[in-house]
Design a protein around this motif. Structure first.
Motif, PDB file in Angstrom:
ATOM      1  N   GLY A 179       0.809  -1.203   0.000  1.00  0.00           N
ATOM      2  CA  GLY A 179       0.000   0.000   0.000  1.00  0.00           C
ATOM      3  C   GLY A 179       0.846   1.258   0.000  1.00  0.00           C
ATOM      4  N   GLU A 180       0.211   2.369  -0.342  1.00  0.00           N
ATOM      5  CA  GLU A 180       0.942   3.634  -0.437  1.00  0.00           C
ATOM      6  C   GLU A 180       1.573   4.053   0.887  1.00  0.00           C
ATOM      7  N   PRO A 181       0.894   3.909   2.058  1.00  0.00           N
ATOM      8  CA  PRO A 181       1.566   4.285   3.318  1.00  0.00           C
ATOM      9  C   PRO A 181       2.841   3.490   3.562  1.00  0.00           C
ATOM     10  N   THR A 182       2.847   2.224   3.187  1.00  0.00           N
ATOM     11  CA  THR A 182       4.062   1.416   3.326  1.00  0.00           C
ATOM     12  C   THR A 182       5.127   1.881   2.346  1.00  0.00           C
ATOM     13  N   TYR A 183       4.719   2.142   1.115  1.00  0.00           N
ATOM     14  CA  TYR A 183       5.687   2.555   0.094  1.00  0.00           C
ATOM     15  C   TYR A 183       6.411   3.836   0.497  1.00  0.00           C
ATOM     16  N   ARG A 184       5.700   4.777   1.107  1.00  0.00           N
ATOM     17  CA  ARG A 184       6.343   6.034   1.511  1.00  0.00           C
ATOM     18  C   ARG A 184       7.473   5.791   2.509  1.00  0.00           C
ATOM     19  N   LEU A 185       7.371   4.712   3.283  1.00  0.00           N
ATOM     20  CA  LEU A 185       8.374   4.420   4.309  1.00  0.00           C
ATOM     21  C   LEU A 185       9.535   3.571   3.803  1.00  0.00           C
ATOM     22  N   VAL A 186       9.409   3.031   2.596  1.00  0.00           N
ATOM     23  CA  VAL A 186      10.445   2.123   2.080  1.00  0.00           C
ATOM     24  C   VAL A 186      10.916   2.497   0.685  1.00  0.00           C
ATOM     25  N   LYS A 187      10.488   3.630   0.169  1.00  0.00           N
ATOM     26  CA  LYS A 187      10.611   3.927  -1.261  1.00  0.00           C
ATOM     27  C   LYS A 187      12.041   3.934  -1.780  1.00  0.00           C
ATOM     28  N   HIS A 188      13.016   4.245  -0.932  1.00  0.00           N
ATOM     29  CA  HIS A 188      14.394   4.293  -1.409  1.00  0.00           C
ATOM     30  C   HIS A 188      15.089   2.939  -1.329  1.00  0.00           C
ATOM     31  N   ALA A 189      14.392   1.926  -0.829  1.00  0.00           N
ATOM     32  CA  ALA A 189      15.002   0.593  -0.723  1.00  0.00           C
ATOM     33  C   ALA A 189      14.290  -0.440  -1.576  1.00  0.00           C
ATOM     34  N   VAL A 190      13.339   0.001  -2.396  1.00  0.00           N
ATOM     35  CA  VAL A 190      12.572  -0.970  -3.180  1.00  0.00           C
ATOM     36  C   VAL A 190      12.515  -0.560  -4.642  1.00  0.00           C
ATOM     37  N   GLU A 191      12.339  -1.564  -5.473  1.00  0.00           N
ATOM     38  CA  GLU A 191      11.984  -1.342  -6.869  1.00  0.00           C
ATOM     39  C   GLU A 191      10.554  -1.828  -7.030  1.00  0.00           C
ATOM     40  N   VAL A 192       9.687  -0.943  -7.528  1.00  0.00           N
ATOM     41  CA  VAL A 192       8.269  -1.283  -7.617  1.00  0.00           C
ATOM     42  C   VAL A 192       7.729  -0.928  -8.989  1.00  0.00           C
ATOM     43  N   GLU A 193       6.530  -1.392  -9.226  1.00  0.00           N
ATOM     44  CA  GLU A 193       5.802  -1.045 -10.443  1.00  0.00           C
ATOM     45  C   GLU A 193       4.436  -0.526 -10.025  1.00  0.00           C
ATOM     46  N   ASN A 194       4.064   0.636 -10.540  1.00  0.00           N
ATOM     47  CA  ASN A 194       2.748   1.181 -10.233  1.00  0.00           C
ATOM     48  C   ASN A 194       1.661   0.275 -10.784  1.00  0.00           C
ATOM     49  N   VAL A 195       0.579   0.151 -10.038  1.00  0.00           N
ATOM     50  CA  VAL A 195      -0.595  -0.549 -10.545  1.00  0.00           C
ATOM     51  C   VAL A 195      -1.763   0.432 -10.551  1.00  0.00           C
ATOM     52  N   GLU A 196      -2.741   0.141 -11.359  1.00  0.00           N
ATOM     53  CA  GLU A 196      -3.920   1.004 -11.404  1.00  0.00           C
ATOM     54  C   GLU A 196      -4.573   1.042 -10.021  1.00  0.00           C
ATOM     55  N   PRO A 197      -5.102   2.213  -9.617  1.00  0.00           N
ATOM     56  CA  PRO A 197      -5.801   2.285  -8.328  1.00  0.00           C
ATOM     57  C   PRO A 197      -6.838   1.161  -8.218  1.00  0.00           C
ATOM     58  N   LEU A 198      -6.845   0.520  -7.063  1.00  0.00           N
ATOM     59  CA  LEU A 198      -7.664  -0.671  -6.871  1.00  0.00           C
ATOM     60  C   LEU A 198      -9.001  -0.331  -6.226  1.00  0.00           C
ATOM     61  N   ILE A 199     -10.055  -0.899  -6.750  1.00  0.00           N
ATOM     62  CA  ILE A 199     -11.369  -0.792  -6.126  1.00  0.00           C
ATOM     63  C   ILE A 199     -11.497  -1.988  -5.192  1.00  0.00           C
ATOM     64  N   LEU A 200     -11.385  -1.731  -3.890  1.00  0.00           N
ATOM     65  CA  LEU A 200     -11.379  -2.807  -2.912  1.00  0.00           C
ATOM     66  C   LEU A 200     -12.669  -2.812  -2.109  1.00  0.00           C
ATOM     67  N   LYS A 201     -13.109  -3.982  -1.795  1.00  0.00           N
ATOM     68  CA  LYS A 201     -14.332  -4.146  -1.017  1.00  0.00           C
ATOM     69  C   LYS A 201     -14.186  -3.461   0.332  1.00  0.00           C
ATOM     70  N   GLY A 202     -15.196  -2.652   0.676  1.00  0.00           N
ATOM     71  CA  GLY A 202     -15.191  -1.961   1.953  1.00  0.00           C
ATOM     72  C   GLY A 202     -14.453  -0.644   1.950  1.00  0.00           C
ATOM     73  N   LYS A 203     -13.832  -0.253   0.817  1.00  0.00           N
ATOM     74  CA  LYS A 203     -13.105   1.017   0.735  1.00  0.00           C
ATOM     75  C   LYS A 203     -13.879   1.986  -0.140  1.00  0.00           C
ATOM     76  N   ALA A 204     -14.137   3.181   0.390  1.00  0.00           N
ATOM     77  CA  ALA A 204     -14.941   4.163  -0.333  1.00  0.00           C
ATOM     78  C   ALA A 204     -14.195   4.731  -1.534  1.00  0.00           C
ATOM     79  N   GLU A 205     -12.860   4.845  -1.410  1.00  0.00           N
ATOM     80  CA  GLU A 205     -12.053   5.427  -2.475  1.00  0.00           C
ATOM     81  C   GLU A 205     -11.095   4.381  -3.035  1.00  0.00           C
ATOM     82  N   PRO A 206     -10.695   4.532  -4.302  1.00  0.00           N
ATOM     83  CA  PRO A 206      -9.687   3.612  -4.864  1.00  0.00           C
ATOM     84  C   PRO A 206      -8.407   3.644  -4.020  1.00  0.00           C
ATOM     85  N   VAL A 207      -7.760   2.523  -3.905  1.00  0.00           N
ATOM     86  CA  VAL A 207      -6.550   2.381  -3.094  1.00  0.00           C
ATOM     87  C   VAL A 207      -5.336   2.315  -4.010  1.00  0.00           C
ATOM     88  N   HIS A 208      -4.361   3.181  -3.752  1.00  0.00           N
ATOM     89  CA  HIS A 208      -3.114   3.175  -4.530  1.00  0.00           C
ATOM     90  C   HIS A 208      -2.197   2.083  -4.000  1.00  0.00           C
TER      91      HIS A 208
END
Length: 448
Positions: A179-208
């Motif tokens: 998730g984005e809160p985790t990524y902000r804390l590890v961003k300089h130690a990881v290689e990642v690929e963006n995914v489209e914002p996710l529509i998750l059950k129980g979440k009002a807004e798309p999740v990055h």
């Protein structure tokens, strides 16, 4: 005296149970509820709901036991706790009962190690089950409400747990979504690929979210060492004087810089190297807070740094680089320090490793004054502190400055380096309000 509510027997105040009938004498105290920021690793087997239908219960139970024990071991090796098993899912938490500043990075590294471990687990499972297990993982950081963690009551409520589970459900097979809160804390130690914002059950807004590709050995958030240094004039003079003494007297000097996180230890050491410039050779290592083989990890990093050995270098290339650095006449040193970074399966005694580490630094210092920087020695094993004492006492006739950074925990744990004429301590205090304002201005680029 306490009166038993069941049989009426009198009991001393220290009794928790009635001495006559065994009834609890005092009502249980509900565990205290506290808010904690944690990182959750939620990993589930693909098609877990149909495993029971597809396989015989006995081999399935044996296979799952192997799988869960292996994954638990990975989580715990990174400092995590298994909070619960939900069906065929394993839920690990980082930040309970003790929080660490790098909990998010530990969790992501654990998730990556779980992915690497699964093929090895499948080598054991396939002969039993006749099939290979597949999993997917979600990692998310946020607040939860936890019980009395000292009593072992862990997470009770919180959207963080649910979101980690939803990320896992959205992850492709053998993939990890963070998730984005985790990524902000590890961003300089990881290689990642963006995914489209996710529509998750129980979440009002798309999740990055981000698909984890790899994790490096660096810090999750890079330290800013390129801004102008503010204050620290006297402390810098202590370091430069120690370097001058090492060069003039051709001896080893040790300086330990102690201060809390964020007070500017790394920035101070970077300024010393900037001032020294090309007049010195610098190598750097750091101590790790956990993991296998951490005792000589700082030495291994200094060897890799000096020899230019990359993490993906084949063994023959890495050995060639080390021999080219030291020269064929020091093959015995290369063999021993090489063993600390996995270049050889040979086993050497602690005394031989100590000797080789000292000779390694002395060989480098034959060419020009050497500065060996060792970060975070508050995490060092006692054996490595003993190695530093040995180097400072017995390295002879060559200009070597060993600088260690540490938090106050080094002294709080009563683990400190020996006091001697060529060993000095700098205690960094907080900057003044005016100096702190200057640091912020430099960081934001608002200085006139």
């Amino acid at each position: 005296m306490q009166i038993c509510p069941s049989c009426g027997e009198e009991n001393p105040d220290r009794f928790r149970l009635c001495g006559l009938c065994g009834t609890r004498l005092a009502p249980e105290v509900e565990p205290e509820q506290v808010r904690k920021t944690i990182t959750v690793v939620f990993s589930d087997l693909k098609g877990s709901t149909t495993l029971g239908e597809r396989f015989d219960p006995e081999p399935l139970r044996e296979a799952l036991s192997i799988y869960f024990n292996a994954m638990r071991g990975v989580l715990e090796s990174h400092g995590g706790k298994v909070e619960k098993f939900i069906g065929d899912a394993i839920v690990g938490v980082f930040g309970l009962p003790t929080a660490h500043e790098d909990d998010a990075l530990r969790a992501v590294r654990a998730a990556a190690d779980m992915r690497r471990t699964l093929p090895l687990v499948n080598q054991r499972i396939e002969p039993i089950l006749g099939a290979r297990l597949e999993n997917r993982t979600g990692v998310y950081t946020g607040e939860v409400v936890a019980g009395d963690v000292s009593a072992g009551h862990y997470v009770t409520t919180g959207d963080t747990m649910n979101t980690a589970a939803r990320l896992e459900a959205a992850a492709p097979t053998h993939e990890i979504l963070i998730g984005e809160p985790t990524y902000r804390l590890v961003k300089h130690a990881v290689e990642v690929e963006n995914v489209e914002p996710l529509i998750l059950k129980g979440k009002a807004e798309p999740v990055h979210a981000f698909r984890l590709i790899s994790v490096t050995e660096g810090d999750g958030i890079r330290r800013h060492l390129d801004t102008p240094m503010v204050g620290r004039t006297q402390e810098l003079e202590v370091l430069t004087d120690a370097l001058d003494r090492a060069a003039e007297l051709r001896r080893t000097e040790l300086v330990t810089v102690i201060g809390p996180a964020g007070v500017g230890k790394s920035r101070l050491l970077q300024e010393l190297l900037r001032k020294a410039g090309a007049n010195v050779l610098a190598v750097r290592g750091r101590c790790l807070p956990y993991g296998d083989g951490v005792t000589f990890y700082p030495l291994a990093e200094m060897v890799r740094d000096a020899a230019g050995i990359e993490p993906d270098d084949p063994l023959d290339v890495a050995r060639s680089k080390l021999m080219r650095l030291l020269g064929p006449e020091y093959e015995n040193v290369a063999q021993r320090v090489g063993a600390t970074i996995g270049l050889s399966a040979a086993a050497f005694s602690q005394e031989e490793i100590f000797w080789a580490a000292r000779r390694f630094l002395e060989i480098l210092a034959q060419r020009q004054p050497l500065v060996a920087l060792i970060d975070d020695i508050h995490w060092a094993e006692q054996t490595f502190l003993d190695l530093l004492d040995y180097i400072v006492e017995f390295a002879e006739g060559l200009p070597v400055l060993v600088i260690c950074s540490a938090r106050p925990e080094l002294r709080d744990d009563h683990r400190q380096l020996k006091e001697r004429e060529n060993a000095h301590v700098i205690v960094l205090e907080s900057l003044s309000d005016q100096e702190s304002s200057s640091v912020v201005d430099n960081f934001l680029g608002t200085t006139a």
